[in-house]
Structures are given as C-alpha cells and as structure tokens.
Design a protein around this motif. Structure first.
Motif, short mmCIF file in Angstrom:
data_model
loop_
_atom_site.label_atom_id
_atom_site.label_comp_id
_atom_site.label_asym_id
_atom_site.label_seq_id
_atom_site.Cartn_x
_atom_site.Cartn_y
_atom_site.Cartn_z
N GLY A 1 0.79 -1.22 0.00
CA GLY A 1 0.00 0.00 0.00
C GLY A 1 0.83 1.27 0.00
N LYS A 2 2.14 1.14 -0.19
CA LYS A 2 3.00 2.32 -0.17
C LYS A 2 2.60 3.33 -1.25
CE LYS A 2 7.85 3.75 -0.55
NZ LYS A 2 9.25 3.30 -0.70
N SER A 3 2.28 2.85 -2.44
CA SER A 3 1.91 3.75 -3.53
C SER A 3 0.63 4.53 -3.21
CB SER A 3 1.71 2.96 -4.84
OG SER A 3 0.69 1.99 -4.70
N ILE A 4 -0.28 3.88 -2.47
CA ILE A 4 -1.53 4.57 -2.08
C ILE A 4 -1.22 5.66 -1.07
CG2 ILE A 4 -3.75 4.26 -0.92
CD1 ILE A 4 -3.85 1.44 -2.03
N VAL A 5 -0.35 5.36 -0.12
CA VAL A 5 0.04 6.36 0.88
C VAL A 5 0.71 7.56 0.22
CG1 VAL A 5 1.52 6.81 2.88
CG2 VAL A 5 0.27 4.64 2.71
N GLU A 6 1.63 7.29 -0.72
CA GLU A 6 2.33 8.38 -1.40
C GLU A 6 1.38 9.20 -2.28
OE1 GLU A 6 6.87 7.86 -1.82
OE2 GLU A 6 5.95 6.30 -3.04
N THR A 7 0.42 8.54 -2.87
CA THR A 7 -0.59 9.26 -3.66
C THR A 7 -1.38 10.20 -2.76
OG1 THR A 7 -0.79 7.42 -5.22
CG2 THR A 7 -2.57 9.02 -5.19
N PHE A 8 -1.71 9.72 -1.57
CA PHE A 8 -2.42 10.55 -0.59
C PHE A 8 -1.58 11.76 -0.20
CE2 PHE A 8 -3.33 11.62 3.87
CZ PHE A 8 -4.69 11.92 3.78
N PHE A 9 -0.27 11.56 -0.01
CA PHE A 9 0.63 12.66 0.32
C PHE A 9 0.63 13.74 -0.76
CE2 PHE A 9 3.61 9.79 3.02
CZ PHE A 9 2.74 9.89 4.09
N MET A 10 0.50 13.33 -2.02
CA MET A 10 0.63 14.26 -3.14
C MET A 10 -0.69 14.95 -3.50
SD MET A 10 3.80 14.04 -3.63
CE MET A 10 3.93 15.06 -5.10
N LEU A 11 -1.79 14.53 -2.89
CA LEU A 11 -3.10 15.08 -3.24
C LEU A 11 -3.18 16.61 -3.14
CD1 LEU A 11 -5.83 12.63 -1.89
CD2 LEU A 11 -5.42 13.33 -4.25
N PRO A 12 -2.67 17.24 -2.07
CA PRO A 12 -2.78 18.70 -2.00
C PRO A 12 -2.13 19.45 -3.16
CG PRO A 12 -2.20 17.80 0.14
CD PRO A 12 -2.08 16.68 -0.84
N LEU A 13 -1.24 18.75 -3.88
CA LEU A 13 -0.56 19.38 -5.01
C LEU A 13 -1.49 19.54 -6.21
CD1 LEU A 13 2.30 20.41 -5.80
CD2 LEU A 13 2.72 18.15 -6.78
N VAL A 14 -2.49 18.65 -6.33
CA VAL A 14 -3.36 18.67 -7.50
C VAL A 14 -4.80 19.07 -7.17
CG1 VAL A 14 -1.97 16.98 -8.72
CG2 VAL A 14 -3.81 16.18 -7.25
N LEU A 15 -5.19 18.98 -5.92
CA LEU A 15 -6.55 19.37 -5.55
C LEU A 15 -6.72 20.89 -5.60
CD1 LEU A 15 -7.31 17.08 -2.46
CD2 LEU A 15 -8.29 16.91 -4.75
#
Length: 220
Positions: free
Chosen positions: A42-56
């Motif tokens: 699930g590491k990729s899911i966690v990292e995707t969550f970290f990057m969300l504020p960059l695109v939201l």
C-alpha cells in the motif's frame, strides 16, 4: 501608500511562511527518509495521498481543513479547550494551511535527495559501528543537503503564495489573518489598485529571490 496598511500583511505572510516552512521541513524530512528506505504493502496509495494537496483545488483543501479543524470537530474542540480560542480564523490556521499545501513539494524533493544517497555508504558506516543517528547525521544528511535545502526554500515560497486554503480556514481579518495573497484579492475587489500593486511587487520580489537562490543551489 499607507504603510500602516501595507506592512501587517507582509509581516504576517513572512511569519506564517517561516514557521510553516520549518514545520513542513521537519515533517517532510522524517516522512521522506522513512518512505525512501522502506517498502510495504500500500506504499503507492500512501504516497498518492501525500501528493493530493498538489493537484486538488485549494478550496477543496480549505474545505477539508475547515471540517477537520472547525469548532464542531474534536480537534477544534480540544484546541479551543486548551487555548481558549478556536483554530479557525487565526494565524495558526494560516500556518496549518501553508504546511498542508507545501508538504507534497517538500516531501517529493527530499525523497529524491534521500534516494540519491548511496546506501552502500550508509551500510558501511553501520558495519563500522555507527548508530542510525550517526549515519543520518554524518552520512545521509550531508550527502542529501542540496535537495533538503532546495525543499525548504520551495516550501517557504509555496507557503508565501498560499491563498485559497488560507482564505477558507483563516479568513481575511486585517491585522490578524490577512496575508499578502488575501490582501491583494480584497484590494482588487475594492478598487485599491495602488495597494494591490504594492503587495504584488512585494510578493513577486520575495518569491523571485527564493527561486533564484533555489536555482543556484541546484546548479552547484
């Protein structure tokens, strides 16, 4: 130009950016170090969550923060009980917003820096008897210094320019929560173009210097 009106948003923006950049640099370094050295399901899911504020959209980030830290949330209630004031519509809220929106940029830059460090050097230091703290202090951090410095500067610049999330969670209270980006917005809305230009020049100047310094660090 009225300096009594011009200076408060500038000083508040600088204070918010300095505090937020220090906080996000510490958090970003700890998280990036861990994520660069560990693999898990699930590491990729966690990292995707970290990057969300960059695109939201910033308003989405601001709305989520408003719900999470508002007076009706348990975090908001606990903070108000401890400090006798709410988080929302305070300069602390502006710091939190800046930390959230700057984190993806800081995290990704620091992670690249940690990944660039030769793990064999770290393993050699451990085999020679160095503790994890010594490995981090004398091997990892010096070798990743350029990326860490760049990450901090980018985080500072991102926090300085934050508008949408800050406006939603901290508001635009002159002398209390009004930062330069929100001050520019209100000045344009009210037709005070002279003040809007003055604040615009100020934030462009700060951002230009920070990005110039960052660029030079990357070239070294």
């Amino acid at each position: 130009m009225n300096w009594d009106e011009w200076l408060p948003p500038v000083w508040l923006s600088l204070r918010v950016s300095i505090i937020a950049s220090i906080i996000v640099a510490i958090i970003g370094m700890l998280v990036a170090r861990f994520m660069s050295r560990h693999s898990f399901k699930g590491k990729s899911i966690v990292e995707t969550f970290f990057m969300l504020p960059l695109v939201l959209p910033p308003t989405v980030v601001g709305f989520i923060l408003l719900i999470t830290l508002g007076r009706g949330s348990w975090i908001g209630k606990a903070y108000e009980w401890l400090f006798a004031q709410p988080i929302v519509f305070s300069w602390i809220a502006a710091v939190i917003a800046a930390v959230i929106v700057a984190f993806p940029l800081v995290y990704q830059t620091m992670k690249v820096g940690f990944l660039s460090v030769d793990r064999h050097l770290e393993d050699s230091a451990r085999s020679a008897g160095a503790s994890e703290l010594q490995v981090l202090r004398y091997i990892t951090l010096p070798l990743a210094k350029r990326s860490l410095t760049t990450a901090y500067l980018l985080g500072f610049a991102r926090g300085l320019g934050e508008f949408g999330a800050t406006l939603m969670i901290a508001g635009n209270i002159p002398g209390r929560t009004q930062t330069v980006p929100t001050a520019i917005y209100i000045a344009v809305e009210t037709g005070e173009m002279g003040m809007a230009w003055a604040w615009t020049i100020a934030i462009i100047s700060f951002s230009f210097v920070m990005l110039l310094f960052t660029g030079r660090k990357l070239e070294q």
